[in-house]
Scaffold this active site. Structure first.
Site, PDB file in Angstrom:
ATOM      1  N   LYS A 146       2.392   4.599   1.389  1.00 33.94           N
ATOM      2  CA  LYS A 146       2.248   5.216   2.638  1.00 33.94           C
ATOM      3  C   LYS A 146       2.038   6.670   2.764  1.00 33.94           C
ATOM      4  O   LYS A 146       2.720   7.391   1.936  1.00 33.94           O
ATOM      5  CB  LYS A 146       3.669   5.008   3.431  1.00 33.94           C
ATOM      6  CG  LYS A 146       3.771   5.458   4.840  1.00 33.94           C
ATOM      7  CD  LYS A 146       4.818   4.741   5.645  1.00 33.94           C
ATOM      8  CE  LYS A 146       4.873   5.422   7.022  1.00 33.94           C
ATOM      9  NZ  LYS A 146       4.769   6.487   7.246  1.00 33.94           N
TER      10      LYS A 146
ATOM     11  N   GLU B   8       0.711  -1.203   0.017  1.00 30.33           N
ATOM     12  CA  GLU B   8       0.065   0.009   0.006  1.00 30.33           C
ATOM     13  C   GLU B   8       1.124   1.263   0.035  1.00 30.33           C
ATOM     14  O   GLU B   8       1.926   1.190   0.452  1.00 30.33           O
ATOM     15  CB  GLU B   8      -0.722  -0.059   1.342  1.00 30.33           C
ATOM     16  CG  GLU B   8      -1.502  -1.373   1.842  1.00 30.33           C
ATOM     17  CD  GLU B   8      -2.176  -1.168   2.930  1.00 30.33           C
ATOM     18  OE1 GLU B   8      -2.327  -0.145   3.338  1.00 30.33           O
ATOM     19  OE2 GLU B   8      -2.981  -2.394   3.349  1.00 30.33           O
TER      20      GLU B   8
ATOM     21  N   CYS C  54      12.681  48.369   3.317  1.00 26.11           N
ATOM     22  CA  CYS C  54      12.139  49.228   2.285  1.00 26.11           C
ATOM     23  C   CYS C  54      13.107  50.650   2.825  1.00 26.11           C
ATOM     24  O   CYS C  54      13.630  50.736   3.822  1.00 26.11           O
ATOM     25  CB  CYS C  54      10.793  49.683   2.202  1.00 26.11           C
ATOM     26  SG  CYS C  54      10.264  50.238   3.854  1.00 26.11           S
TER      27      CYS C  54
ATOM     28  N   CYS D 221       4.898  51.911   3.191  1.00 29.22           N
ATOM     29  CA  CYS D 221       6.120  51.123   3.070  1.00 29.22           C
ATOM     30  C   CYS D 221       5.862  50.566   1.437  1.00 29.22           C
ATOM     31  O   CYS D 221       4.983  49.891   1.064  1.00 29.22           O
ATOM     32  CB  CYS D 221       5.883  49.845   3.671  1.00 29.22           C
ATOM     33  SG  CYS D 221       7.051  48.375   3.356  1.00 29.22           S
TER      34      CYS D 221
HETATM   35  S1  IVH Z   1      -0.692   0.646   8.624  1.00 28.27           S
HETATM   36  C1  IVH Z   1       0.482  -0.390  13.371  1.00 28.27           C
HETATM   37  N1  IVH Z   1      -1.041   1.611   6.402  1.00 28.27           N
HETATM   38  O1  IVH Z   1       2.222   5.501   8.959  1.00 28.27           O
HETATM   39  C2  IVH Z   1       0.323   0.548  12.723  1.00 28.27           C
HETATM   40  N2  IVH Z   1       0.060   3.042   8.179  1.00 28.27           N
HETATM   41  O2  IVH Z   1       4.360   4.636  11.231  1.00 28.27           O
HETATM   42  C3  IVH Z   1      -0.499   0.433  11.302  1.00 28.27           C
HETATM   43  N3  IVH Z   1       0.487   5.429   7.237  1.00 28.27           N
HETATM   44  O3  IVH Z   1       0.853   5.965  12.124  1.00 28.27           O
HETATM   45  C4  IVH Z   1      -0.285   1.206  10.520  1.00 28.27           C
HETATM   46  N4  IVH Z   1      -0.220   4.899   5.146  1.00 28.27           N
HETATM   47  O4  IVH Z   1      -0.255   7.234  10.134  1.00 28.27           O
HETATM   48  C5  IVH Z   1      -0.477   1.806   7.604  1.00 28.27           C
HETATM   49  N5  IVH Z   1      -1.224   2.446   4.161  1.00 28.27           N
HETATM   50  C6  IVH Z   1      -0.756   2.540   5.598  1.00 28.27           C
HETATM   51  C7  IVH Z   1      -0.250   4.046   6.050  1.00 28.27           C
HETATM   52  C8  IVH Z   1       0.154   4.070   7.162  1.00 28.27           C
HETATM   53  C9  IVH Z   1       0.252   5.801   6.003  1.00 28.27           C
HETATM   54  C10 IVH Z   1       1.078   6.014   8.446  1.00 28.27           C
HETATM   55  C11 IVH Z   1       0.024   6.145   9.703  1.00 28.27           C
HETATM   56  C12 IVH Z   1       1.091   5.385  10.680  1.00 28.27           C
HETATM   57  C13 IVH Z   1       2.170   5.435  10.139  1.00 28.27           C
HETATM   58  C14 IVH Z   1       3.041   4.376  10.684  1.00 28.27           C
END
Ligand code: IVH
Length: 695
Positions: A117, A115, A411, A439
């Protein structure tokens, strides 16, 4: 059917929490003190009758809501943890290997979801019997902040889960984010209204969600992708990908780029693909997340300290570089705000040449101790604005001196610089030139704003040209634009480099065409601090004509309390805006500039809300999904026909227009005996032809 004691207690606690919020935080109670006391009494009595249902979280155990400026704390039923990071292909291979060993998998296939991030902020949404009851930020992972009222305004977040098999308790987690384009637009508006800018889309998403006024959150374009869960009384799927599908069936959005990977090679290929796509996406991602797909395996794998063993974040290499600060320049904005900018030895960061980076303000420079000649590490934050992250001290030249923030404006007038004072009386971060209209920096920025796209928008007179005209002394203030043609006998624009007879004629035609202007554009163009487009529109609608609005501003500037009260009654207009208008019109110089401009242009009256409909003067709340209209359209129509549109139901509400899946607002309307009507009934209340298929 009569609700059980537990249900009634839960409902009372929710209602009281909501009214605490209205009373303490928003300072805008919806119910009388007596009504509030009655709710509290009923709750106390029920808790006394059913001691097994008592809770330290109950409002009976606490004194009111937290002080304004803070949100109530929420304990997460299941902690919100974070992910371990992987930076290289080897790290990812080791992650996969560790899982194989842990689960003792021999030949069995190990499937992952991959996925993006999302670089936003995580949010936990708690649904009880399908109804959204709480939205909380991550906080420290154990305790977050209660942002329920704000979360309810996000279009991606259902108030009610619609799938047929919704578990009784269901916590959906995911990421709130702001698109890059929305972030740039928001910053443009912030700048126009003289408010501080957000550093990147993540900050602006966080800032927008953590607003004390949910109306502000509602006006910010926030998105939400669901990707995980907290407490679930029953699991509706057995795999991560199955859960994502289930989230979609409930009305959530999940990221469309999520993919199932069946080998390490597929995972690494996904990472490469996402890195290439990163720049073309309208939201920021800072890596990809791999998660073991089978949930029973996730459970067996469990956690190591605060990270799940079944997931890892494979980060993208940071878009950072080091370079040398050649100079620190102070730029003066339209509102006089001084922004220090580091002039850098040009360097490539993530494929873009960077030669400027913002240093934000005086405090930021002091905190980093950036000096001219320093080698600094810079980063393209959120892919947009380059920032200085830190100084590489080992490379500091021996003669580098701490940077002295100027005490006077750059200025020629050398007007003193003053620091803003915040609402709470503390020193703000923004330093401002006190020269106002005298100004020249502010003058030219005002002119740039005056001709900008959402203001006068004169074709052929962009921000650069107006700056040139100012420099040459041809245009010193807005009214001068409209006398240019007359004065051209002396100026002889057609003889200037870059101009020809034809382009000059075109320019003058474009200026003529803009001599007639709408009230809201006119007001926005004046560039009064805190008067952005939305506020300008609200003021224009509220007063209808320029003379009415101007006279009100002049009266307020003279200290007329009644005029102030009248303006305060307008939606979207509060103390800050009123004070700013009063300060602007209290200044002789500004009044003269406006007067000279008035002599040149014709300001159209605003479209007055109509009074010939059944909803004129009524307060309307929309809830649920409408069929024939979008929410925006519905709101605009209601306002056009003289109604006031509110975000929450109270005794003062005249109609609740309920679409499909209306949730708590509908319940509240029924409770309070407010009339609930359908979308069709609403349309029928408007004069015929008001909505003839999308007016
Ligand atoms: S799963 C147990 N999936 O990344 C933690 N996190 O350091 C499960 N984040 O605090 C998180 N995209 O804010 C997950 N597809 C995604 C994500 C994601 C962004 C962020 C989230 C989390 C941090 C993890």
């Amino acid at each position: 059917m009569k609700p059980s004691a537990a249900e009634r207690i839960a409902e009372l606690r929710r209602q009281i929490a909501y009214h605490n919020y209205r009373y303490y935080t928003l300072d805008d109670p919806e119910i009388s003190d007596a009504e509030y006391d009655r709710l509290m009494e009923e709750l106390r009595a029920l808790e006394a009758e059913h001691p097994e249902l008592a809770s330290p979280e109950s409002p009976t155990q606490r004194v009111g809501a937290p002080p304004s400026g803070k949100f109530a704390k929420v304990r997460h039923a299941v902690p919100m943890l974070s992910l371990d990071n992987a930076f290289t292909a080897e790290d990812v291979a080791a992650f996969v290997e560790r899982i194989r060993r842990f689960l003792r998998l021999d030949g069995e296939q190990l499937v992952f979801t991959a996925e993006p991030k999302i670089d936003g902020l995580s949010l936990s949404l708690r649904y009880e019997r399908g109804e959204l009851v709480c939205g909380a930020t991550r906080g420290d992972g154990t305790q977050g902040e209660d942002v329920t009222a704000n979360v309810r305004t996000l279009k991606d977040i259902p108030q009610k889960l619609t799938a047929h098999d919704v578990p009784e308790i269901c916590e959906v987690r995911g990421e709130v984010y702001m698109t890059k384009s929305a972030f740039l637009e928001l910053n443009r508006q912030q700048a126009a209204a003289g408010r501080p800018l957000f550093a990147n889309p993540r900050n602006s998403a966080a800032g927008s969600l953590r607003q004390l006024d949910p109306n502000v959150t509602a006006s910010r374009p926030l998105g939400f992708f669901a990707y995980g869960w907290g407490e679930m009384s029953r699991m509706p799927a057995r795999t991560q990908s199955g859960m994502l599908e289930w989230f979609r069936s409930c009305g959530f959005r999940t990221n469309p780029l999520i993919r199932v990977c069946r080998s390490l090679d597929e995972m690494l290929a996904y990472h490469r693909e996402m890195e290439l796509q990163r720049g073309t996406l309208d939201y920021d991602i800072d890596g990809v997340v791999y998660k073991v797909d089978r949930i029973d395996w996730q459970e067996r794998l469990g956690f190591v300290s605060r990270n799940p063993r079944w997931a890892v974040a494979h980060k993208f290499p940071a878009q950072k570089a080091t370079t040398v600060v050649r100079a620190i320049e102070i730029q003066v904005g339209r509102t006089g705000a001084l922004t220090p900018v580091a002039k850098l030895e040009p360097v490539t960061v993530g494929g873009v040449v960077v030669s400027n980076a913002t240093l934000h303000n005086e405090d930021y420079i002091r905190a980093l101790d950036v000096r001219i000649g320093d080698t600094v590490e810079i980063q393209r934050a959120g892919d947009v604005i380059p920032q200085v992250l830190r100084v590489v001290l080992e490379r500091r030249p021996a003669d580098a001196r701490p940077f002295e923030f100027p005490k006077t404006c750059p200025c020629p007038l050398k007007t003193p610089v003053v620091r803003d004072v915040t609402n709470t009386g503390e020193q703000g971060a923004v330093a401002r030139c006190s020269g106002e209209f005298a100004c020249p920096h502010q003058k030219v920025e005002h002119l740039r704003h005056f001709v900008s796209r959402h203001a006068f928008d004169i074709e052929g007179l962009g921000e650069e040209r107006i700056a040139l005209f100012f420099e040459r002394g041809w245009v010193k203030e807005p009214a001068d634009i409209f006398t240019l043609a007359e004065r051209n006998r002396e100026i002889r624009l057609e003889e200037q480099p870059g101009f020809g007879a034809q382009s000059v004629r075109k320019l003058f035609d474009a200026i003529e065409a803009r001599r007639t202007i709408s009230l809201e554009r006119f007001l926005y163009a004046l560039g009064v601090r805190h008067v952005g487009e939305t506020t300008a529109r609200a003021l224009a609608r509220g007063y209808g004509s320029w003379p009415a609005l101007r006279d009100a501003c002049l009266a307020i500037a003279r200290g007329d309390a009644e005029a102030r009260q009248e303006m305060d009654a307008l939606d979207q207009v509060g103390e800050t805006v009123i004070n700013s208008l009063a300060a602007y019109f209290g200044e002789k110089h500004n009044r003269a500039i406006v007067q000279r401009l008035e002599e040149q242009v014709r300001i159209l009256d605003a479209e007055k809300p109509r009074t010939d409909s059944a909803i004129a003067g009524k307060t309307v709340v929309f809830t649920g999904t409408l069929n024939r209209l979008t929410r925006e359209e519905a709101k605009a129509l209601a306002e056009r026909y003289g109604a006031r549109v509110s975000g929450s139901v109270s005794k003062k509400t005249d109609y609740v227009v309920a679409g499909a899946d209306a949730g708590s607002k509908l319940r509240k309307a029924t409770e309070l005996g407010v009339r609930v009507i359908s979308e069709d009934e609403f349309l029928a209340m408007l004069p015929s032809g008001a909505h003839a298929g999308g007016e």
